[in-house]
Design a protein around this motif. Structure first.
Motif, PDB file in Angstrom:
ATOM      1  N   LYS A 114     -19.310  -9.146   6.036  1.00  0.00           N
ATOM      2  CA  LYS A 114     -18.797  -8.651   7.059  1.00  0.00           C
ATOM      3  C   LYS A 114     -19.522  -7.232   7.594  1.00  0.00           C
ATOM      4  CE  LYS A 114     -16.325  -5.585   3.911  1.00  0.00           C
ATOM      5  NZ  LYS A 114     -14.768  -5.470   3.339  1.00  0.00           N
ATOM      6  N   THR A 115     -19.280  -6.652   8.454  1.00  0.00           N
ATOM      7  CA  THR A 115     -19.981  -5.375   8.912  1.00  0.00           C
ATOM      8  C   THR A 115     -19.276  -4.133   8.637  1.00  0.00           C
ATOM      9  OG1 THR A 115     -20.970  -7.004  11.045  1.00  0.00           O
ATOM     10  CG2 THR A 115     -20.988  -4.401  11.188  1.00  0.00           C
ATOM     11  N   CYS A 116     -19.889  -3.266   8.193  1.00  0.00           N
ATOM     12  CA  CYS A 116     -19.094  -1.839   8.016  1.00  0.00           C
ATOM     13  C   CYS A 116     -19.132  -1.100   9.352  1.00  0.00           C
ATOM     14  CB  CYS A 116     -20.281  -1.040   7.051  1.00  0.00           C
ATOM     15  SG  CYS A 116     -19.808   0.658   6.706  1.00  0.00           S
ATOM     16  N   PRO A 117     -17.951  -0.541   9.518  1.00  0.00           N
ATOM     17  CA  PRO A 117     -17.684  -0.007  10.700  1.00  0.00           C
ATOM     18  C   PRO A 117     -18.440   1.358  10.812  1.00  0.00           C
ATOM     19  CG  PRO A 117     -15.593   0.074   9.360  1.00  0.00           C
ATOM     20  CD  PRO A 117     -16.628  -0.976   8.766  1.00  0.00           C
ATOM     21  N   ALA A 118     -18.854   2.135   9.840  1.00  0.00           N
ATOM     22  CA  ALA A 118     -19.404   3.342   9.951  1.00  0.00           C
ATOM     23  C   ALA A 118     -20.650   3.341  10.081  1.00  0.00           C
ATOM     24  CB  ALA A 118     -19.118   4.085   8.564  1.00  0.00           C
ATOM     25  N   CYS A 119     -21.500   2.354   9.362  1.00  0.00           N
ATOM     26  CA  CYS A 119     -23.212   2.492   9.516  1.00  0.00           C
ATOM     27  C   CYS A 119     -23.696   1.170  10.204  1.00  0.00           C
ATOM     28  CB  CYS A 119     -23.795   2.446   8.147  1.00  0.00           C
ATOM     29  SG  CYS A 119     -23.637   1.351   6.910  1.00  0.00           S
ATOM     30  N   GLU A 126     -17.621  -9.991   1.779  1.00  0.00           N
ATOM     31  CA  GLU A 126     -16.305  -9.995   2.575  1.00  0.00           C
ATOM     32  C   GLU A 126     -15.186  -9.248   1.614  1.00  0.00           C
ATOM     33  OE1 GLU A 126     -13.811 -10.233   5.439  1.00  0.00           O
ATOM     34  OE2 GLU A 126     -15.643 -11.351   5.558  1.00  0.00           O
ATOM     35  N   ALA A 127     -15.471  -9.307   0.169  1.00  0.00           N
ATOM     36  CA  ALA A 127     -14.207  -8.507  -0.943  1.00  0.00           C
ATOM     37  C   ALA A 127     -15.073  -7.243  -0.776  1.00  0.00           C
ATOM     38  CB  ALA A 127     -14.313  -9.563  -2.062  1.00  0.00           C
ATOM     39  N   ALA A 128     -15.922  -6.573  -0.393  1.00  0.00           N
ATOM     40  CA  ALA A 128     -16.338  -5.334  -0.834  1.00  0.00           C
ATOM     41  C   ALA A 128     -15.339  -4.494  -0.396  1.00  0.00           C
ATOM     42  CB  ALA A 128     -17.690  -4.882  -0.295  1.00  0.00           C
ATOM     43  N   ALA A 129     -15.271  -3.408  -1.202  1.00  0.00           N
ATOM     44  CA  ALA A 129     -14.210  -2.230  -1.261  1.00  0.00           C
ATOM     45  C   ALA A 129     -14.892  -0.886  -0.745  1.00  0.00           C
ATOM     46  CB  ALA A 129     -13.435  -1.848  -2.493  1.00  0.00           C
ATOM     47  N   LYS A 130     -16.352  -0.815  -0.918  1.00  0.00           N
ATOM     48  CA  LYS A 130     -17.099   0.139  -0.465  1.00  0.00           C
ATOM     49  C   LYS A 130     -18.490  -0.178   0.226  1.00  0.00           C
ATOM     50  CE  LYS A 130     -16.632   4.765  -2.458  1.00  0.00           C
ATOM     51  NZ  LYS A 130     -17.184   5.355  -3.619  1.00  0.00           N
ATOM     52  N   PRO A 139     -12.104  -1.477   4.925  1.00  0.00           N
ATOM     53  CA  PRO A 139     -10.745  -2.195   5.126  1.00  0.00           C
ATOM     54  C   PRO A 139     -10.634  -3.376   4.297  1.00  0.00           C
ATOM     55  CG  PRO A 139     -12.098  -2.328   7.264  1.00  0.00           C
ATOM     56  CD  PRO A 139     -12.867  -1.645   6.179  1.00  0.00           C
ATOM     57  N   ALA A 140      -9.194  -3.737   3.987  1.00  0.00           N
ATOM     58  CA  ALA A 140      -9.112  -4.827   2.937  1.00  0.00           C
ATOM     59  C   ALA A 140      -9.376  -6.013   3.480  1.00  0.00           C
ATOM     60  CB  ALA A 140      -7.552  -4.926   2.416  1.00  0.00           C
TER      61      ALA A 140
END
Length: 143
Positions: A114-119, A126-130, A139-140
């Protein structure tokens, strides 16, 4: 102290790595002989004439120190590709098969990303919390 060293050496991982390195060295010698005896003459013949190989002389004719030997580079590239293919198909694939029969997953493919919305880094699991780069809480994952 010696008992700990013996236990370390007798672990399955160390033995597997040692055997893999020995087999890789043997294949390396075989493939090096193939490239020196078969590939290099073909590349040298591609140059034609009485040239020492496929390349250009940058200095005085006959000075090997200033000869840009493109053929040797192509030969090394072919050697690398053949060597890695041999290691993959004769060591990695059978090892994956044997480990799968034992119920162990090795050399696992990466799961969905997935793509980080901040950076905007695009390689987060996909399961990363940070985020591993900026630390933003993710996001979950959709279930």
């Amino acid at each position: 102290m010696l008992r700990g060293f013996k236990n370390f050496l007798m672990r399955g991982d160390v033995i597997v790595v040692a055997v893999g390195l020995i087999v890789a060295l043997a294949f390396s010698t075989l493939i090096k002989a193939f490239t020196d005896s078969v590939i290099n003459p073909i590349i040298a013949r591609a140059q034609g004439g009485s040239s020492p190989g496929l390349g250009w002389q940058l200095g005085k004719p006959g000075n090997t120190a200033t000869y840009l030997n493109l053929g040797a580079f192509i030969s090394a590239l072919i050697y690398f590709i053949v060597f890695m293919a041999v290691v993959y198909f004769l060591i990695v694939v059978p090892y994956k098969h044997v480990q799968a029969r034992r119920g162990v997953t090795v050399f696992e493919d990466d799961g969905p990303l997935k793509t980080c919305p901040a950076c905007l880094s695009k390689d987060l699991p996909e399961a990363a919390a940070k985020c591993r780069y900026c630390g933003t809480v993710q996001p979950a994952a959709a279930v």
